[in-house]
Design an enzyme around this catalytic site. Sequence first.
Site, short mmCIF file in Angstrom:
data_model
loop_
_atom_site.label_atom_id
_atom_site.label_comp_id
_atom_site.label_asym_id
_atom_site.label_seq_id
_atom_site.Cartn_x
_atom_site.Cartn_y
_atom_site.Cartn_z
N PHE A 1 54.59 20.14 39.49
CA PHE A 1 53.27 20.78 39.44
C PHE A 1 53.21 21.71 40.63
O PHE A 1 53.22 21.27 41.77
CB PHE A 1 52.17 19.73 39.54
CG PHE A 1 50.78 20.29 39.34
CD1 PHE A 1 50.09 20.08 38.16
CD2 PHE A 1 50.16 21.03 40.33
CE1 PHE A 1 48.81 20.59 37.98
CE2 PHE A 1 48.88 21.55 40.17
CZ PHE A 1 48.21 21.33 38.98
N SER B 1 40.25 17.25 42.51
CA SER B 1 40.52 18.68 42.55
C SER B 1 42.01 18.91 42.41
O SER B 1 42.82 18.09 42.84
CB SER B 1 40.01 19.31 43.86
OG SER B 1 40.21 20.70 43.84
N GLU B 2 42.39 19.99 41.79
CA GLU B 2 43.81 20.28 41.61
C GLU B 2 44.45 20.68 42.93
O GLU B 2 43.80 21.26 43.80
CB GLU B 2 43.98 21.41 40.60
CG GLU B 2 43.54 21.02 39.20
CD GLU B 2 44.01 22.04 38.18
OE1 GLU B 2 45.08 22.61 38.38
OE2 GLU B 2 43.30 22.24 37.19
N ASN B 3 45.75 20.39 43.03
CA ASN B 3 46.48 20.83 44.22
C ASN B 3 47.22 22.13 43.94
O ASN B 3 48.06 22.56 44.69
CB ASN B 3 47.48 19.76 44.69
CG ASN B 3 48.49 19.41 43.63
OD1 ASN B 3 48.35 19.81 42.49
ND2 ASN B 3 49.51 18.67 44.00
N GLY B 4 46.89 22.76 42.82
CA GLY B 4 47.46 24.07 42.51
C GLY B 4 46.36 25.10 42.51
O GLY B 4 45.20 24.80 42.77
#
Length: 597
Positions: free
Chosen positions: A207, A486-489
């Site tokens: 990811f 929350s996304e880490n991307g």
Amino acid sequence: MKKQRAPGEALLRRPNARPRFIPDLGMYRQIPAIAQSRGAAAAKARNTTVWNTPDARKHPSAAGTALYPRSAPAAGPSQHLFSVSRSPAPEVPGRHRSAFEPAARPLRAFFFLPFGDAEARAAPADTLTRSLRPGLRLPPSPTMAALTRLSSRLRFCPSARRPGGAWSKECVCYFSTSTRRHTKFYMDPVEAVKDVPDGATVLVGGFGLCGIPENLIGALLKTGVKGLTAVSNNAGVDNFGLGLLLRSKQIKRMVSSYVGENAEFERQYLSGELEVELTPQGTLAERIRAGGAGVPAFYTSTGYGTLVQEGGSPIKYNKDGSIAIASKPREVREFNGQHFILEEAITGDFALVKAWKADRAGNVIFRKSARNFNLPMCKAAETTVVEVEEIVDIGSFAPEDIHIPKIYVHRLIKGEKYEKRIERLSIRKEEDVKTTSGKPGDNVRERIIKRAALEFEDGMYANLGIGIPLLASNFISPSMTVHLQSENGVLGLGKMVKGMGGAMDLVSSAKTKVVVTMEHSAKGNAHKIMEKCTLPLTGKQCVNRIITEKAVFDVDNKKGLTLIELWEGLTVDDIKKSTGCDFAVSPKLIPMQQIAT
């Protein structure tokens, strides 16, 4: 009129029963047995075809229809479960008479169907199981996989034999077998992937840059394989991860959810050099998981009412900018008043996976968020190649801690080195910190953030998009508990290629409140709140509230927008001029609220 046998089917007959069809499994032929009904006992028996065993000559009642390989190398002692009888079985009253071909090769798979009392009396209990040596290996092919699945359907139950050796008609024991697989360990990653052919579909875990198989990607770069279809959440960056294979033009098609920080990805796509199938992030994960579970397709609400459902999304451009390949529309069905679209499973020829540790048997564990897409990909490919940071002794993992058992791990290497880059490294510097005005609300973003923070409630679960929503979490009261995700991307990077990332999945839930935070107008005072969207939709009729620096609107699917809060100093007419659609004004209109700091 005689029924024509369809391709891929073989006809079996049994006494006093209508003909039935079973699948012809690829390279194996099934020779139909002709029922010879003789005697009252045979007429009463519930006769069914049984595959031959080496004991068929000793015990003719075990004879039946044979299964022959069409073209396969002769099996050695450690490769086959039993051999098919190579001569016609003798006729026995009340038994099937089988037609056998001469010079049959040994059978490399088995399955038995139950038979009736009259034909079982002459067969000892172990007739059909005597030669089933434990732990024998089946060839890893789709045909043998199909046979293995069939073998789990119907089994004899030795404990259910009646006095005198008869079998119970009703009792059937179930058991299943699989191929005997030993994880093969490699020292050189190139050796582990050198047989990946041109045009293969490769599932690549990770990811962003988290949990990507760095060494295996580098090995593919060295092999020079071309025309790959790469299935991965994103495509790394320009000079790292899958970006290396994009730069060397080894990838023909990407199946991803967003572009990320890869400018080369965007350039190749827009210039018509690369095919890109953008898929919602959660849908991509489920399509891979379904492929590994043997589920051919499933329904999801994600993407309904968007280009994902309607079709027409550009997969490949011509050099002149026109669309060369467009996505196909999805089938739509309604369940309990909600619309869903059909998504097909994804499988691959190879899976390249990054894990944390493996034991010497091939069992694997992941570390924290690096599990991401790696775990489902292990099960969705014909051949899974795993690279790990450490190999430990068998027994180091508790059985319940193993994420992927060795049966899914075909090849394994210990990675030589790992860079573990950060996709975008940002460090705050004192000189970069902008000073805000002494007047509250003069900073537009700050005004939106402080209003958005009022949406949090004690005990709430909230998914935060990158940007303003994430910053709003800084204002959660210490006396309040809010569970944040929350996304880490980073979603939607690139000037023209957006990619939906996980946004489509988040807004598709009927029970989720969707709050949009945005600036009221675009550059040049162009409208951003409009009667109808001109850009591709993320979700249809999914927004519940809109927060801008000027106003707050509630959204109703039938009634439309209602103005409920207005920034101090502005009038309703000001909002009408800067909004591209009609809206109602709440009788309880209040000044725009701000969280206390």
